[in-house]
Design a protein around this motif. Sequence first.
Motif, PDB file in Angstrom:
ATOM      1  N   GLN A 127      16.274  -9.504  23.919  1.00  0.00           N
ATOM      2  CA  GLN A 127      16.721  -8.422  24.794  1.00  0.00           C
ATOM      3  C   GLN A 127      15.574  -7.488  25.140  1.00  0.00           C
ATOM      4  O   GLN A 127      15.426  -7.060  26.288  1.00  0.00           O
ATOM      5  CB  GLN A 127      17.851  -7.630  24.120  1.00  0.00           C
ATOM      6  N   GLU A 128      14.761  -7.156  24.145  1.00  0.00           N
ATOM      7  CA  GLU A 128      13.633  -6.258  24.390  1.00  0.00           C
ATOM      8  C   GLU A 128      12.608  -6.889  25.324  1.00  0.00           C
ATOM      9  O   GLU A 128      11.921  -6.193  26.065  1.00  0.00           O
ATOM     10  CB  GLU A 128      12.976  -5.877  23.058  1.00  0.00           C
ATOM     11  N   GLY A 129      12.507  -8.217  25.316  1.00  0.00           N
ATOM     12  CA  GLY A 129      11.539  -8.901  26.166  1.00  0.00           C
ATOM     13  C   GLY A 129      12.052  -9.227  27.552  1.00  0.00           C
ATOM     14  O   GLY A 129      11.303  -9.727  28.395  1.00  0.00           O
ATOM     15  N   CYS A 130      13.328  -8.933  27.811  1.00  0.00           N
ATOM     16  CA  CYS A 130      13.925  -9.219  29.114  1.00  0.00           C
ATOM     17  C   CYS A 130      13.939  -7.947  29.960  1.00  0.00           C
ATOM     18  O   CYS A 130      14.483  -6.925  29.534  1.00  0.00           O
ATOM     19  CB  CYS A 130      15.348  -9.757  28.924  1.00  0.00           C
ATOM     20  N   ASP A 131      13.378  -7.994  31.146  1.00  0.00           N
ATOM     21  CA  ASP A 131      13.236  -6.801  31.987  1.00  0.00           C
ATOM     22  C   ASP A 131      14.481  -6.466  32.804  1.00  0.00           C
ATOM     23  O   ASP A 131      14.614  -5.342  33.293  1.00  0.00           O
ATOM     24  CB  ASP A 131      12.061  -6.969  32.957  1.00  0.00           C
ATOM     25  N   ASP A 132      15.394  -7.405  32.980  1.00  0.00           N
ATOM     26  CA  ASP A 132      16.528  -7.208  33.875  1.00  0.00           C
ATOM     27  C   ASP A 132      17.654  -6.444  33.167  1.00  0.00           C
ATOM     28  O   ASP A 132      18.210  -6.910  32.171  1.00  0.00           O
ATOM     29  CB  ASP A 132      17.036  -8.575  34.342  1.00  0.00           C
ATOM     30  N   LEU A 133      18.013  -5.264  33.703  1.00  0.00           N
ATOM     31  CA  LEU A 133      19.090  -4.456  33.144  1.00  0.00           C
ATOM     32  C   LEU A 133      20.446  -4.760  33.780  1.00  0.00           C
ATOM     33  O   LEU A 133      21.459  -4.208  33.356  1.00  0.00           O
ATOM     34  CB  LEU A 133      18.761  -2.968  33.298  1.00  0.00           C
ATOM     35  N   GLY A 134      20.452  -5.587  34.783  1.00  0.00           N
ATOM     36  CA  GLY A 134      21.714  -5.952  35.412  1.00  0.00           C
ATOM     37  C   GLY A 134      22.272  -4.853  36.311  1.00  0.00           C
ATOM     38  O   GLY A 134      21.642  -3.819  36.530  1.00  0.00           O
ATOM     39  N   PRO A 135      23.496  -5.036  36.794  1.00  0.00           N
ATOM     40  CA  PRO A 135      24.097  -4.067  37.729  1.00  0.00           C
ATOM     41  C   PRO A 135      24.684  -2.858  36.994  1.00  0.00           C
ATOM     42  O   PRO A 135      25.877  -2.576  37.067  1.00  0.00           O
ATOM     43  CB  PRO A 135      25.184  -4.893  38.425  1.00  0.00           C
ATOM     44  N   PHE A 136      23.807  -2.137  36.290  1.00  0.00           N
ATOM     45  CA  PHE A 136      24.263  -0.968  35.531  1.00  0.00           C
ATOM     46  C   PHE A 136      24.275   0.245  36.444  1.00  0.00           C
ATOM     47  O   PHE A 136      24.470   0.137  37.644  1.00  0.00           O
ATOM     48  CB  PHE A 136      23.426  -0.791  34.260  1.00  0.00           C
ATOM     49  N   TYR A 137      24.111   1.454  35.895  1.00  0.00           N
ATOM     50  CA  TYR A 137      24.270   2.691  36.661  1.00  0.00           C
ATOM     51  C   TYR A 137      23.556   2.666  38.016  1.00  0.00           C
ATOM     52  O   TYR A 137      24.141   3.034  39.041  1.00  0.00           O
ATOM     53  CB  TYR A 137      23.713   3.867  35.864  1.00  0.00           C
TER      54      TYR A 137
END
Length: 312
Positions: free
Chosen positions: A115-125
Motif C-alpha cells: 500500500q505504501e508503495g502504490c501511488d494511486d489513492l483511487g476516487p477518494f475526496y
Amino acid sequence: MQQYLDIVKNILDNGEWKTPERVREDCTLTRTKVLTHVLFQHDMSLGFPIMTTRKMPWKTMKVELEGFIGGITNKRWYQENGCNIWNQWANPVAVTQHWLFSGTKSFEEEKLKIQEGCDDLGPFYAWQLRNFGVPYVPNEPNSTKLAPLYKDPRDQLATIVHTLKNRPNDRRMVVSYWNPSQFDQMSLPACGYTWGVQHVNGHLDLFYTLRSCDFLLGNAILTFGLLLTLLAKTSNLIPRKLTGFFADCHIYENQIEGATQLIKRKPRPLPTLELNPTNDNDSFDIFQWTHNNAKLINYDPYGPLSFGDIIV
C-alpha cells in the motif's frame, strides 16, 4: 479554542468504551472512548480556528486541501509537497495489481508495504469533489489542476463557486463525498462525507458532517475553516459561522494520556489568516490557489503532544 478542549474533556469524562468491528483484515481493534452526535461551532470573526494548545501541522493540511481542490488522486503529489497523511492508504484495486506484478509471495504479510508503495489513492475526496460519478481514471502526479466546469454538476466544487457568484441565496449548495458505487476503488470511504454553505446578507456559513471522527487527529476543523475562508474570498463574501457535526466522536485508548495533558493547557489567542491574491490584478480565485498563498499571522501554539501511533 475552549470549546475544542471542552469536547475532549467531555469524551474523557463521559465517553463510552467501544471496540470497533474489524472491517478489513489489517484493521486494528483498538478501543475508543465515544460520544455520539457531537456539535462544534466557531465564529470566524474571533480568529482562524486552529488549535493553540498544541502545534498543528498547518502546511500538511494546506497541501491536502490544495490537492482535493485540484482533484489530485496521486499519492506522490501529496508527498512531494509535504503532506504524508495518505502514505499508508491506496486504491485497493491498484494495490492488488501492484502485488500481482511485484512477485511478492505473501499478500497479507506485505500488504502495508505494498500500500505504501502504490501511488494511486483511487476516487477518494479529490475525485468526488471534482468528478462525482465519473468513471475513475488515475491522476498523474504532476497533472495540472482541473478547469472549473461550471455547467457540469459532476464538478461539485465548481458548481458551488458558480452558484455563490450567481445565485448566492440558493439552498442547494451541498457537496457529497459519499459514493458507494466506487467504494471498492477508494483508499478510504469518506469520513467527512458531506459539507455545504449558506449565504446570508454578505456572510458565508459552512457546515460539515463526519461519520467517524478521531477528535484529536482528524476533526477537520482546520481544513473546513480554511475551505470556508477560500470560498468566501473567491466570492467576495465574509466568512462567519463554521459548524461541524461528528456522528461517532472518539478518542483512541492510546491517546488518553496525551488528551489528559492537553486539557490542562489554557488556549492562547487565535491567529488570523492572510490570503494573497492569486492573479496579477489582485483578485482571488480558489482554483488558482496554492498552499503558499495562505499564511497564519500571530500563531503562537504550545509545543507538540504525543497521541501514540496513528490508528489505520
